[in-house]
Design a protein around this motif. Structure first.
Motif, PDB file in Angstrom:
ATOM      1  N   GLN A  42       0.803  -1.222   0.000  1.00  0.00           N
ATOM      2  CA  GLN A  42       0.000   0.000   0.000  1.00  0.00           C
ATOM      3  C   GLN A  42       0.838   1.276   0.000  1.00  0.00           C
ATOM      4  OE1 GLN A  42      -3.067  -0.084   3.030  1.00  0.00           O
ATOM      5  NE2 GLN A  42      -3.504  -2.246   2.686  1.00  0.00           N
ATOM      6  N   ILE A  43       2.072   1.182   0.498  1.00  0.00           N
ATOM      7  CA  ILE A  43       2.915   2.376   0.603  1.00  0.00           C
ATOM      8  C   ILE A  43       4.151   2.238  -0.273  1.00  0.00           C
ATOM      9  CG2 ILE A  43       4.042   3.977   2.195  1.00  0.00           C
ATOM     10  CD1 ILE A  43       2.582   2.368   4.481  1.00  0.00           C
ATOM     11  N   GLY A  44       4.770   1.067  -0.183  1.00  0.00           N
ATOM     12  CA  GLY A  44       6.063   0.837  -0.831  1.00  0.00           C
ATOM     13  C   GLY A  44       7.176   1.114   0.152  1.00  0.00           C
ATOM     14  N   ALA A  45       7.943   0.060   0.484  1.00  0.00           N
ATOM     15  CA  ALA A  45       8.980   0.202   1.508  1.00  0.00           C
ATOM     16  C   ALA A  45       9.941   1.338   1.182  1.00  0.00           C
ATOM     17  CB  ALA A  45       9.743  -1.108   1.668  1.00  0.00           C
ATOM     18  N   GLY A  46      10.209   1.566  -0.102  1.00  0.00           N
ATOM     19  CA  GLY A  46      11.143   2.604  -0.515  1.00  0.00           C
ATOM     20  C   GLY A  46      10.641   4.016  -0.297  1.00  0.00           C
ATOM     21  N   ASN A  47       9.368   4.153   0.088  1.00  0.00           N
ATOM     22  CA  ASN A  47       8.811   5.479   0.369  1.00  0.00           C
ATOM     23  C   ASN A  47       8.719   5.782   1.859  1.00  0.00           C
ATOM     24  OD1 ASN A  47       8.276   6.148  -2.378  1.00  0.00           O
ATOM     25  ND2 ASN A  47       6.512   4.752  -2.330  1.00  0.00           N
ATOM     26  N   VAL A  48       9.060   4.797   2.687  1.00  0.00           N
ATOM     27  CA  VAL A  48       8.839   4.950   4.125  1.00  0.00           C
ATOM     28  C   VAL A  48      10.071   5.548   4.801  1.00  0.00           C
ATOM     29  CG1 VAL A  48       8.303   3.758   6.286  1.00  0.00           C
ATOM     30  CG2 VAL A  48       7.229   3.012   4.146  1.00  0.00           C
ATOM     31  N   ALA A  49       9.870   6.677   5.486  1.00  0.00           N
ATOM     32  CA  ALA A  49      10.950   7.309   6.240  1.00  0.00           C
ATOM     33  C   ALA A  49      11.126   6.646   7.595  1.00  0.00           C
ATOM     34  CB  ALA A  49      10.656   8.794   6.430  1.00  0.00           C
ATOM     35  N   ALA A  50       9.992   6.347   8.282  1.00  0.00           N
ATOM     36  CA  ALA A  50      10.079   5.847   9.653  1.00  0.00           C
ATOM     37  C   ALA A  50       8.939   4.904   9.970  1.00  0.00           C
ATOM     38  CB  ALA A  50      10.058   7.013  10.644  1.00  0.00           C
ATOM     39  N   ILE A  51       9.235   3.918  10.790  1.00  0.00           N
ATOM     40  CA  ILE A  51       8.236   3.091  11.468  1.00  0.00           C
ATOM     41  C   ILE A  51       8.322   3.464  12.942  1.00  0.00           C
ATOM     42  CG2 ILE A  51       7.635   0.746  12.187  1.00  0.00           C
ATOM     43  CD1 ILE A  51       8.750  -0.230   9.489  1.00  0.00           C
ATOM     44  N   ILE A  52       7.188   3.894  13.521  1.00  0.00           N
ATOM     45  CA  ILE A  52       7.169   4.370  14.911  1.00  0.00           C
ATOM     46  C   ILE A  52       6.234   3.486  15.725  1.00  0.00           C
ATOM     47  CG2 ILE A  52       6.734   6.321  16.448  1.00  0.00           C
ATOM     48  CD1 ILE A  52       7.019   8.181  14.052  1.00  0.00           C
ATOM     49  N   ILE A  53       6.748   2.936  16.820  1.00  0.00           N
ATOM     50  CA  ILE A  53       5.913   2.083  17.677  1.00  0.00           C
ATOM     51  C   ILE A  53       6.333   2.221  19.136  1.00  0.00           C
ATOM     52  CG2 ILE A  53       7.391   0.031  17.364  1.00  0.00           C
ATOM     53  CD1 ILE A  53       4.675  -1.597  17.354  1.00  0.00           C
ATOM     54  N   GLU A  54       5.351   2.135  20.022  1.00  0.00           N
ATOM     55  CA  GLU A  54       5.614   2.027  21.455  1.00  0.00           C
ATOM     56  C   GLU A  54       5.903   0.551  21.757  1.00  0.00           C
ATOM     57  OE1 GLU A  54       2.169   4.408  23.525  1.00  0.00           O
ATOM     58  OE2 GLU A  54       1.550   3.721  21.537  1.00  0.00           O
ATOM     59  N   PRO A  55       7.049   0.228  22.341  1.00  0.00           N
ATOM     60  CA  PRO A  55       7.346  -1.176  22.652  1.00  0.00           C
ATOM     61  C   PRO A  55       6.331  -1.809  23.598  1.00  0.00           C
ATOM     62  CG  PRO A  55       9.341   0.124  22.718  1.00  0.00           C
ATOM     63  CD  PRO A  55       8.208   1.102  22.598  1.00  0.00           C
ATOM     64  N   VAL A  56       5.729  -1.024  24.473  1.00  0.00           N
ATOM     65  CA  VAL A  56       4.499  -1.398  25.162  1.00  0.00           C
ATOM     66  C   VAL A  56       3.535  -0.244  24.904  1.00  0.00           C
ATOM     67  CG1 VAL A  56       3.358  -1.922  27.353  1.00  0.00           C
ATOM     68  CG2 VAL A  56       5.702  -2.703  26.957  1.00  0.00           C
ATOM     69  N   LEU A  57       2.428  -0.515  24.231  1.00  0.00           N
ATOM     70  CA  LEU A  57       1.517   0.556  23.841  1.00  0.00           C
ATOM     71  C   LEU A  57       0.803   1.085  25.076  1.00  0.00           C
ATOM     72  CD1 LEU A  57       1.979  -1.267  21.234  1.00  0.00           C
ATOM     73  CD2 LEU A  57      -0.096  -0.195  20.375  1.00  0.00           C
ATOM     74  N   GLY A  58       0.907   2.382  25.329  1.00  0.00           N
ATOM     75  CA  GLY A  58       0.422   2.966  26.565  1.00  0.00           C
ATOM     76  C   GLY A  58      -1.063   3.269  26.558  1.00  0.00           C
ATOM     77  N   GLU A  59      -1.421   4.400  25.981  1.00  0.00           N
ATOM     78  CA  GLU A  59      -2.810   4.853  25.998  1.00  0.00           C
ATOM     79  C   GLU A  59      -3.744   3.839  25.341  1.00  0.00           C
ATOM     80  OE1 GLU A  59      -5.196   7.635  27.644  1.00  0.00           O
ATOM     81  OE2 GLU A  59      -3.006   7.662  27.690  1.00  0.00           O
ATOM     82  N   GLY A  60      -3.237   3.058  24.397  1.00  0.00           N
ATOM     83  CA  GLY A  60      -4.058   2.065  23.705  1.00  0.00           C
ATOM     84  C   GLY A  60      -4.453   0.880  24.562  1.00  0.00           C
ATOM     85  N   GLY A  61      -3.870   0.766  25.778  1.00  0.00           N
ATOM     86  CA  GLY A  61      -4.301  -0.303  26.672  1.00  0.00           C
ATOM     87  C   GLY A  61      -3.189  -1.151  27.259  1.00  0.00           C
ATOM     88  N   PHE A  62      -1.967  -0.603  27.339  1.00  0.00           N
ATOM     89  CA  PHE A  62      -0.828  -1.359  27.876  1.00  0.00           C
ATOM     90  C   PHE A  62      -0.670  -2.689  27.133  1.00  0.00           C
ATOM     91  CE2 PHE A  62       0.174   0.616  32.270  1.00  0.00           C
ATOM     92  CZ  PHE A  62       0.071   1.882  31.719  1.00  0.00           C
TER      93      PHE A  62
END
Length: 444
Positions: free
Chosen positions: A214-234
């Motif tokens: 859907q995006i193309g890996a060559g267009n992606v600058a960053a992948i951002i993730i919380e290693p433990v997702l906080g507000e979303g429910g720990f």
């Protein structure tokens, strides 16, 4: 330094008359969009106790949302910040620099994962750190797309609202949002259709497939993730998910950003949550627990990535304020001296044992999860259907508040009770807080 007796005490209903009087004053002058979990007005706080203006002492299972991990008036934080206040409050690091900023960056280079050369830039808030991580990743890669995840939370600025998954209360009515943001599935084991045992492999394959097609890996600058997702429910991503995403990023020249704003600084039983599966992020964003309650945030990362931005491209008037930097050095000193990562692991053992016993008696508890002193229970109406029990979650929190225990809720479905006690909390207070939760569950 404030010394607050480490015992719960209720002398009035919660909130008491002085808090109600202050709430009336607040209502007339503070914008209605600024909410509060519990309208008790703080007078003093330290260790595991928050004392309000009425003299009530509440057990603190919130830490100002994972900020006061070392306590709300830790000796080293107060000592160092007070000394800096007496010398000067501000010069702006971009005008005339000072040693404290440099020393915080030195500590971050030592503490964050990986033995590569690292540099940092300091800011004021978690959202500001994430926003600057995106700027840095785009500058380095010369790409625009940013990938984030279901249930993720990254802040309240326009860009970080776009990165954030949950509409209410964070995004509703505030658009249009920043472009070139793409959301993919996260490995939410408790709610994965084929079960938690398959979640890590299936979710990572699905996410990588969506990014590629859907995006193309060559267009992606960053992948951002919380290693433990906080507000979303720990949410702890199922094992294997983070390593697969980090490898995909490395193989495709994508900057992998670990958002450790809520999970960092010993909160999960390690200095940083991404260490659990050996993840070495290209950039790591920190805030909350970094400075014992003073506003400070950082982006720390590979030197070549951090240095890709032109001179003058990063900064801000207050970023890396000298008093906040002094507080951060005091906070890190306290974490090291008291082994707060070890204390977080002990908190996990106590909490999970007690919560597991409660789950045997109460069908309302669908899942117990988290690490260290970042623990949560997800409440459901039925364990088979896993229908979220948002009303029961709100009622449980309200009952805890009335009994003198400050707890927070979270989760995309509003059905997660989260626990973020200060890492310095006494075990007696920890168990007393759990007693209150048990009594409140029995009363629902």
């Amino acid at each position: 330094m404030t010394t607050v007796p480490q015992e719960r005490r209720l002398v009035t209903p919660v909130p008491g008359p002085k808090s109600r009087e202050l709430q009336a004053r607040r209502t007339s002058v503070v914008a209605g969009g600024v909410g509060s979990v519990l309208p008790v007005f703080a007078a003093r706080a330290d260790g595991g106790i928050l004392e309000d203006v009425d003299g009530n002492r509440l057990i603190d299972f919130g830490s100002g949302i994972a900020v006061t991990s070392v306590g709300a008036s830790a000796e080293a934080v107060v000592r160092r910040a007070s000394a800096q206040l007496a010398d000067f409050t501000h010069t702006c690091f971009m005008v005339t620099p000072y040693e404290g900023y440099v020393e915080v960056c030195e500590r971050l280079a030592e503490l964050t994962p990986g033995d590569h050369a690292k540099k940092s830039a300091l800011f004021n808030s978690g959202a500001e750190a994430v926003e600057n991580a995106v700027k840095i990743a785009r500058s380095y890669t010369k790409r625009q797309a940013v990938v984030v995840f279901d249930h993720g939370y990254h802040g309240r600025t326009n860009l970080t609202m776009a990165l954030t998954s949950k509409n209410m209360p964070y995004k509703n009515g505030f658009g249009p949002f920043a472009p070139e943001i793409y959301r993919v599935p996260v490995a939410y084991g408790y709610r994965w259709p084929t079960g938690p045992e398959n979640c890590g492999a299936e979710a990572s394959a699905q996410a990588i497939d969506q990014i590629s097609k859907q995006i193309g890996a060559g267009n992606v600058a960053a992948i951002i993730i919380e290693p433990v997702l906080g507000e979303g429910g720990f949410i702890e991503p199922a094992k294997g998910f983070l390593p697969a995403l980090a490898k995909f990023a490395k193989d495709n020249g994508i900057v992998f950003v670990a958002d450790e704003i809520q999970s960092g600084f010993c909160r999960t039983g390690q200095w940083f949550a991404c260490e659990d599966e050996g993840i070495v992020p290209d950039l790591i964003t920190t805030a909350k627990g970094i400075a014992g309650g003073l506003p400070l945030a950082a982006v720390t990362g590979r030197a070549e990535i951090m240095d890709s931005v032109h001179a003058g491209g990063l900064g801000g008037t207050y970023g890396g304020n000298p008093v906040a930097c002094a507080a951060a050095l005091g906070s890190i000193e306290t974490m090291r001296e008291l082994d707060l990562a070890g204390k977080a692991k002990r908190i996990e053992t106590v909490m999970k044992d007690r919560l597991a016993a409660m789950a045997e008696k109460h069908e309302l508890i669908g899942d117990i999860r988290g690490r260290g002193a970042m623990i949560a229970v997800e409440l459901v109406k039925d364990r088979g259907t896993k229908e979220p029990a948002a009303e029961a979650t709100a009622a449980l929190a309200k009952a805890c508040h009335a009994a003198g225990l400050l707890v927070l809720t979270c989760g995309t479905y509003g059905n997660v009770l989260r626990f973020l006690p200060p890492l310095v909390i006494g075990e007696d207070l920890l168990n007393e807080g759990l007693d209150i939760i048990e009594e409140a569950l029995a009363g629902l």
